[in-house]
Design a protein around this motif. Structure first.
Motif, PDB file in Angstrom:
ATOM      1  N   UNK A   1     -64.373  68.648  10.916  1.00 47.80           N
ATOM      2  CA  UNK A   1     -62.818  68.597  11.134  1.00 47.80           C
ATOM      3  C   UNK A   1     -62.459  69.588  10.600  1.00 47.80           C
ATOM      4  N   UNK A   2     -62.496  70.594   9.886  1.00 48.71           N
ATOM      5  CA  UNK A   2     -62.140  71.911   9.765  1.00 48.71           C
ATOM      6  C   UNK A   2     -62.465  72.910  10.951  1.00 48.71           C
ATOM      7  N   UNK A   3     -63.550  73.486  11.330  1.00 47.48           N
ATOM      8  CA  UNK A   3     -64.459  74.524  11.947  1.00 47.48           C
ATOM      9  C   UNK A   3     -64.600  73.949  13.425  1.00 47.48           C
ATOM     10  N   UNK A   4     -65.116  72.360  13.491  1.00 49.36           N
ATOM     11  CA  UNK A   4     -65.600  71.474  14.834  1.00 49.36           C
ATOM     12  C   UNK A   4     -66.412  71.642  14.696  1.00 49.36           C
ATOM     13  N   UNK A   5     -67.938  72.458  14.288  1.00 54.00           N
ATOM     14  CA  UNK A   5     -69.119  71.802  14.426  1.00 54.00           C
ATOM     15  C   UNK A   5     -69.582  71.238  13.150  1.00 54.00           C
ATOM     16  N   UNK A   6     -70.349  70.529  13.858  1.00 55.68           N
ATOM     17  CA  UNK A   6     -71.292  70.023  13.478  1.00 55.68           C
ATOM     18  C   UNK A   6     -72.272  70.064  12.733  1.00 55.68           C
ATOM     19  N   UNK A   7     -73.166  69.251  11.707  1.00 51.71           N
ATOM     20  CA  UNK A   7     -73.921  69.806  10.607  1.00 51.71           C
ATOM     21  C   UNK A   7     -75.009  68.086  11.101  1.00 51.71           C
ATOM     22  N   UNK A   8     -75.900  69.246  10.272  1.00 53.12           N
ATOM     23  CA  UNK A   8     -77.265  68.029  10.515  1.00 53.12           C
ATOM     24  C   UNK A   8     -76.641  67.011   8.253  1.00 53.12           C
ATOM     25  N   UNK A   9     -77.365  65.487   8.158  1.00 52.14           N
ATOM     26  CA  UNK A   9     -77.267  65.281   6.976  1.00 52.14           C
ATOM     27  C   UNK A   9     -78.663  64.318   7.066  1.00 52.14           C
ATOM     28  N   UNK A  10     -78.862  64.872   5.540  1.00 40.91           N
ATOM     29  CA  UNK A  10     -80.228  64.098   5.090  1.00 40.91           C
ATOM     30  C   UNK A  10     -79.451  63.178   4.182  1.00 40.91           C
ATOM     31  N   UNK A  11     -80.799  61.997   4.004  1.00 38.95           N
ATOM     32  CA  UNK A  11     -80.296  61.707   2.674  1.00 38.95           C
ATOM     33  C   UNK A  11     -81.383  60.818   2.320  1.00 38.95           C
ATOM     34  N   UNK A  12     -81.873  61.301   1.122  1.00 33.58           N
ATOM     35  CA  UNK A  12     -83.117  61.286   0.212  1.00 33.58           C
ATOM     36  C   UNK A  12     -83.407  59.293  -0.008  1.00 33.58           C
TER      37      UNK A  12
END
Length: 161
Positions: A8-19
């Protein structure tokens, strides 16, 4: 949520890993900690509902499956799906408190019924009834598991040696 906030702040996506293993261990321990946390004089470190003999993978006509109707509505749909409509008239099936007191008998019934169909038949029936169900995987099935394939869990790489 942090990844969504970042996007929302940067427009960049991130990879989310759930253990998942750690998540599952935490989830299961939370269930068992109930008596140790909320009972004035804890009897033991366990949750009886989780320890009844048939609340675990159950044998079908050809393999094993996990089936977990949990809510009153799911139990009603389960018994309707297997053609035992008369069961939904029993309070020990449709009332959560009464069911908890008789959970061993309820899961024993599920284990007996499970042997009447194949795993694939159960999966289709439970999907139609919107009841959580999953086939039990063994080690030889894991490399072909559809979910693990989608997540890229197993990767084939060439090693120099």
């Amino acid at each position: 949520m942090g990844a969504l906030f970042h996007r929302e702040r940067t427009g960049e996506a991130q990879h989310v890993e759930v253990p998942m293993s750690e998540t599952l261990a935490t989830f299961l321990l939370a269930e068992h900690m109930d008596s140790a946390t909320f009972e004035e004089t804890p009897q033991d470190f366990s949750y009886a509902r989780m320890l009844v003999p048939h609340r675990r993978p159950i044998q079908t006509a050809d393999r094993y499956i996990t089936v977990l109707p949990y809510t009153n509505m799911q139990w009603t749909r389960f018994f309707q799906a297997v053609g035992l409509d008369d069961m939904i008239e029993y309070v020990w099936v449709t009332d959560a408190d009464a069911r908890s007191r008789n959970i061993g008998a309820v899961y024993d019934m599920v284990a007996q019924i499970a042997q009447t169909r194949t795993t694939d038949d159960w999966l289709a029936l439970m999907e139609q009834a919107d009841i959580p169900a999953m086939p039990v995987r063994n080690l030889s099935n894991l490399p072909k598991d559809p979910h693990l394939a989608v997540t890229g869990f197993f990767q084939r790489i060439d090693h120099p040696s």
